[in-house]
Enzyme design. Structure first.
Site, PDB file in Angstrom:
ATOM      1  N   HIS A  80       0.825  -1.212   0.000  1.00 54.09           N
ATOM      2  CA  HIS A  80       0.000   0.000   0.000  1.00 54.09           C
ATOM      3  C   HIS A  80       0.861   1.265   0.000  1.00 54.09           C
ATOM      4  O   HIS A  80       1.004   1.968   0.989  1.00 54.09           O
ATOM      5  CB  HIS A  80      -0.935  -0.002   1.216  1.00 54.09           C
ATOM      6  N   THR A  81       1.439   1.515  -1.189  1.00 55.91           N
ATOM      7  CA  THR A  81       2.301   2.699  -1.368  1.00 55.91           C
ATOM      8  C   THR A  81       1.697   3.604  -2.442  1.00 55.91           C
ATOM      9  O   THR A  81       0.655   3.275  -3.033  1.00 55.91           O
ATOM     10  CB  THR A  81       3.693   2.264  -1.868  1.00 55.91           C
ATOM     11  N   SER A  82       2.388   4.691  -2.727  1.00 59.67           N
ATOM     12  CA  SER A  82       1.893   5.606  -3.769  1.00 59.67           C
ATOM     13  C   SER A  82       1.974   4.942  -5.141  1.00 59.67           C
ATOM     14  O   SER A  82       1.265   5.336  -6.067  1.00 59.67           O
ATOM     15  CB  SER A  82       2.715   6.900  -3.762  1.00 59.67           C
ATOM     16  N   VAL A  83       2.810   3.901  -5.272  1.00 61.63           N
ATOM     17  CA  VAL A  83       2.869   3.205  -6.570  1.00 61.63           C
ATOM     18  C   VAL A  83       1.576   2.421  -6.790  1.00 61.63           C
ATOM     19  O   VAL A  83       1.037   2.371  -7.904  1.00 61.63           O
ATOM     20  CB  VAL A  83       4.103   2.269  -6.647  1.00 61.63           C
ATOM     21  N   HIS A  84       1.037   1.848  -5.694  1.00 62.60           N
ATOM     22  CA  HIS A  84      -0.282   1.198  -5.811  1.00 62.60           C
ATOM     23  C   HIS A  84      -1.336   2.238  -6.210  1.00 62.60           C
ATOM     24  O   HIS A  84      -2.145   2.006  -7.108  1.00 62.60           O
ATOM     25  CB  HIS A  84      -0.666   0.554  -4.472  1.00 62.60           C
ATOM     26  N   GLN A 134      -3.163 -16.310  -3.516  1.00 56.97           N
ATOM     27  CA  GLN A 134      -3.526 -15.752  -4.818  1.00 56.97           C
ATOM     28  C   GLN A 134      -4.664 -16.521  -5.472  1.00 56.97           C
ATOM     29  O   GLN A 134      -5.603 -15.928  -6.003  1.00 56.97           O
ATOM     30  CB  GLN A 134      -2.299 -15.736  -5.749  1.00 56.97           C
ATOM     31  N   HIS A 158      -7.473   7.057  -2.713  1.00 57.67           N
ATOM     32  CA  HIS A 158      -8.306   6.002  -2.115  1.00 57.67           C
ATOM     33  C   HIS A 158      -7.635   5.208  -0.995  1.00 57.67           C
ATOM     34  O   HIS A 158      -8.313   4.573  -0.203  1.00 57.67           O
ATOM     35  CB  HIS A 158      -8.798   5.040  -3.204  1.00 57.67           C
ATOM     36  N   ASP A 159      -6.307   5.211  -0.946  1.00 57.74           N
ATOM     37  CA  ASP A 159      -5.597   4.458   0.107  1.00 57.74           C
ATOM     38  C   ASP A 159      -4.632   5.349   0.872  1.00 57.74           C
ATOM     39  O   ASP A 159      -3.643   4.880   1.433  1.00 57.74           O
ATOM     40  CB  ASP A 159      -4.836   3.272  -0.505  1.00 57.74           C
TER      41      ASP A 159
HETATM   42  N1  LIG Z   1      -3.277 -10.028  -5.358  1.00 52.82           N
HETATM   43  C1  LIG Z   1      -3.896  -9.977  -4.171  1.00 52.82           C
HETATM   44  N2  LIG Z   1      -3.912 -11.052  -3.372  1.00 52.82           N
HETATM   45  C2  LIG Z   1      -4.550 -11.031  -2.171  1.00 52.82           C
HETATM   46  N3  LIG Z   1      -5.181  -9.939  -1.674  1.00 52.82           N
HETATM   47  C3  LIG Z   1      -5.185  -8.852  -2.466  1.00 52.82           C
HETATM   48  C4  LIG Z   1      -4.553  -8.799  -3.731  1.00 52.82           C
HETATM   49  N4  LIG Z   1      -4.723  -7.555  -4.245  1.00 52.82           N
HETATM   50  C5  LIG Z   1      -5.439  -6.860  -3.346  1.00 52.82           C
HETATM   51  N5  LIG Z   1      -5.712  -7.624  -2.277  1.00 52.82           N
HETATM   52  C6  LIG Z   1      -6.497  -7.271  -1.099  1.00 52.82           C
HETATM   53  O1  LIG Z   1      -7.638  -6.554  -1.541  1.00 52.82           O
HETATM   54  C7  LIG Z   1      -7.793  -5.459  -0.667  1.00 52.82           C
HETATM   55  C8  LIG Z   1      -8.562  -4.287  -1.233  1.00 52.82           C
HETATM   56  O2  LIG Z   1      -8.591  -3.280  -0.223  1.00 52.82           O
HETATM   57  P1  LIG Z   1      -7.227  -2.782   0.382  1.00 52.82           P
HETATM   58  O3  LIG Z   1      -6.491  -2.061  -0.683  1.00 52.82           O
HETATM   59  O4  LIG Z   1      -7.465  -2.109   1.660  1.00 52.82           O
HETATM   60  O5  LIG Z   1      -6.392  -4.123   0.689  1.00 52.82           O
HETATM   61  C9  LIG Z   1      -6.357  -5.015  -0.411  1.00 52.82           C
HETATM   62  C10 LIG Z   1      -5.685  -6.339  -0.177  1.00 52.82           C
HETATM   63  O6  LIG Z   1      -5.863  -6.762   1.181  1.00 52.82           O
END
Ligand SMILES: Nc1ncnc2c1ncn2[C@@H]1O[C@@H]2COP(=O)(O)O[C@H]2[C@H]1O
Length: 472
Positions: A228-232, A429, A268-269
């Site tokens: 959960h970084t700015s790249v995401h 996954q 959003h994050d």
């Molecule tokens: N490839 C992935 N595998 C498992 N969990 C994921 C994946 N991508 C996103 N998530 C989950 O989906 C969630 C969506 O909300 P968040 O971004 O808070 O946190 C994210 C992760 O916990």
């Protein structure tokens, strides 16, 4: 299939000396790439590549490589004259497969022009434009990242021309821009999209306030998070751009819709702590208390988004009722990304699809579709090409396991998926794709029947086969 490498661009700080150039104003290469300079593009099919320079801009090299595998870290350009000067062209970025731009079937004649720099490039500045004698291989990457990025800013701007491509490699883009501006990837993508949609002019936005907003955005994403970084956030913003391009949306969205969609994706994050809501509640975190254990993270992201909008003054010139309405819509957009509410969201959306009663002319319906689009953008990583998707899978799993390590250290019950000793990436996954991503993107594809939707579902299935071990 012809494979062209997206070459990193190399700029020189002064014209290429005449004695380096061959008879036809080009440069032959003495390298394992066995390239020949000076050939016109039409001869490329017989040649394996060409390097020539633009007579009008003698500090620019045009480089095109055909269908070859580069070994080592680059090539040495050697003038056609015996014992002439050599120039080191560094290909380190190319060794990352995602730097390869495949051009199956069609000729990709576009050369990558190089950027002229206003100031000399470090490493070349205190010598002639072309070092004499054998060129020592560059120092290890970590020391030359800045130099690499200085060289490749032009490559980043070339990439932005394809920002609406689903195969856009945010990780390559991040490397190309990070060293220049210390990680302004999200700001670069957002600024490019604001210009692409004409939002600066349409809303009379102040460029300096936009710059301040982008800086605050970057500041409030934590770099220490594995996922959960700015790249995401930049990846989600780029994915949102792809959805906004879908004909079904593009023909009906208003400028307010587009402004909301892009700012919603970018914020959003915000300030995600890298742990789940349950962890915050269990550890009596102030955010859990502040938001009464309900959509704690999403409310935090939204509130901070509103704060930096107000602090930067980005929208402060707009009528107060418009700003308040915008902030309210931003709230419901970001709250829609709460993955724990996905089931009820999908059943609501499914009912609309069954009744076929969604109208793009209806503001509320468009808003619901933007919520759906942001939900898709937020978890689209399993729908990206495998080489990109796998990097996200690794990052998100590391973030889960990092939380589990903290819970173990705090002697708390370890959250589902977070115990590295009893979970593995492949099963995480496979389950996430099967039970979370697939239902969402299947429904999106029902609503938006398009080549992009088919491509995303295709990638999703390919990645599912890989993680479930059923891929050949
Ligand atoms: N490839 C992935 N595998 C498992 N969990 C994921 C994946 N991508 C996103 N998530 C989950 O989906 C969630 C969506 O909300 P968040 O971004 O808070 O946190 C994210 C992760 O916990």
């Amino acid at each position: 299939m012809e494979v062209y490498y997206q070459l990193p661009v190399l700029a020189l700080d002064r014209p290429v000396p005449k004695h380096v150039l061959g008879r036809r104003g080009a440069i032959s290469l003495n390298s394992n790439a066995s390239l020949f300079g000076g050939r016109s593009p039409r001869q490329l099919s017989k040649r394996r590549g060409a390097i020539s320079y633009d007579r009008t801009d003698q500090t620019a090299l045009f480089i095109c490589l055909l269908d070859m595998r580069l070994t080592g870290r680059g090539i040495i350009i050697k003038s056609e004259k015996r014992g002439g000067t050599k120039l080191w062209v560094d290909f380190r970025l190319l060794h990352n497969q995602s730097g390869v731009g495949c051009v199956s079937g069609k000729r990709h004649r576009q050369h990558l022009s190089l950027q002229r720099y206003l100031h000399p490039i470090r490493g070349f500045s205190n010598s002639s434009a072309l070092p004499t004698g054998p060129v020592a291989p560059p120092p290890p990457p970590q020391r030359t990242l800045g130099l690499l990025d200085q060289q490749y800013y032009g490559q980043a701007s070339v990439m932005l021309k394809r920002v609406a491509s689903w195969n856009f490699d945010i990780f390559l883009f991040d490397r190309l821009t990070d060293g220049i501006n210390k990680g302004e990837t999200l700001g670069c993508v957002l600024q490019h999209l604001f210009h692409k949609y004409g939002l600066i002019e349409l809303f009379g936005l102040d460029p300096l306030r936009f710059h301040k907003f982008a800086g605050l955005l970057q500041e409030y994403y934590y770099t220490r998070n594995p996922y959960h970084t700015s790249v995401h956030a930049a990846d989600v913003t780029q994915a949102m751009c792809c959805f906004l391009q879908e004909p079904k949306l593009a023909q009906s969205l208003t400028s307010w819709d587009i402004l909301l969609a892009l700012l919603g994706a970018a914020t959003h994050d915000l300030s995600h702590p890298g742990v789940t809501q349950d962890f915050l509640i269990k550890s009596n975190h102030y955010l859990a208390l502040l938001y009464q254990d309900g959509a704690v993270l999403e409310n935090h992201h939204w509130k901070l988004g509103v704060c930096i909008l107000r602090e930067s003054g980005l929208l402060s010139h707009l009528p107060v009722e418009d700003r308040l309405c915008f902030e309210g819509r931003l709230n419901s957009l970001i709250l829609a990304t709460d993955i724990s509410k996905q089931r009820e969201f999908l059943s609501r959306f499914d009912a609309h699809l069954k009744n076929d009663d969604l109208s793009m002319n209806n503001g509320n319906d468009r808003h619901l579709i933007l919520q759906m689009a942001l939900k898709c953008a937020d978890i689209c990583n399993p729908c990206r090409p495998a080489v990109i998707s796998k990097q996200w899978s690794h990052m998100v799993t590391q973030e889960f396991f990092q939380q589990g390590d903290m819970e173990r250290a705090l002697r708390q019950e370890i959250s589902p998926l977070c115990d590295r000793h009893s979970n593995d990436m492949a099963s995480i996954q496979t389950d996430f794709i099967s039970f979370v991503a697939e239902p969402l993107f299947t429904q999106w594809a029902k609503f938006c029947k398009s080549p992009l939707s088919r491509c995303m579902l295709g990638n999703l299935q390919e990645n599912k086969r890989y993680w479930s071990g059923s891929a050949p």
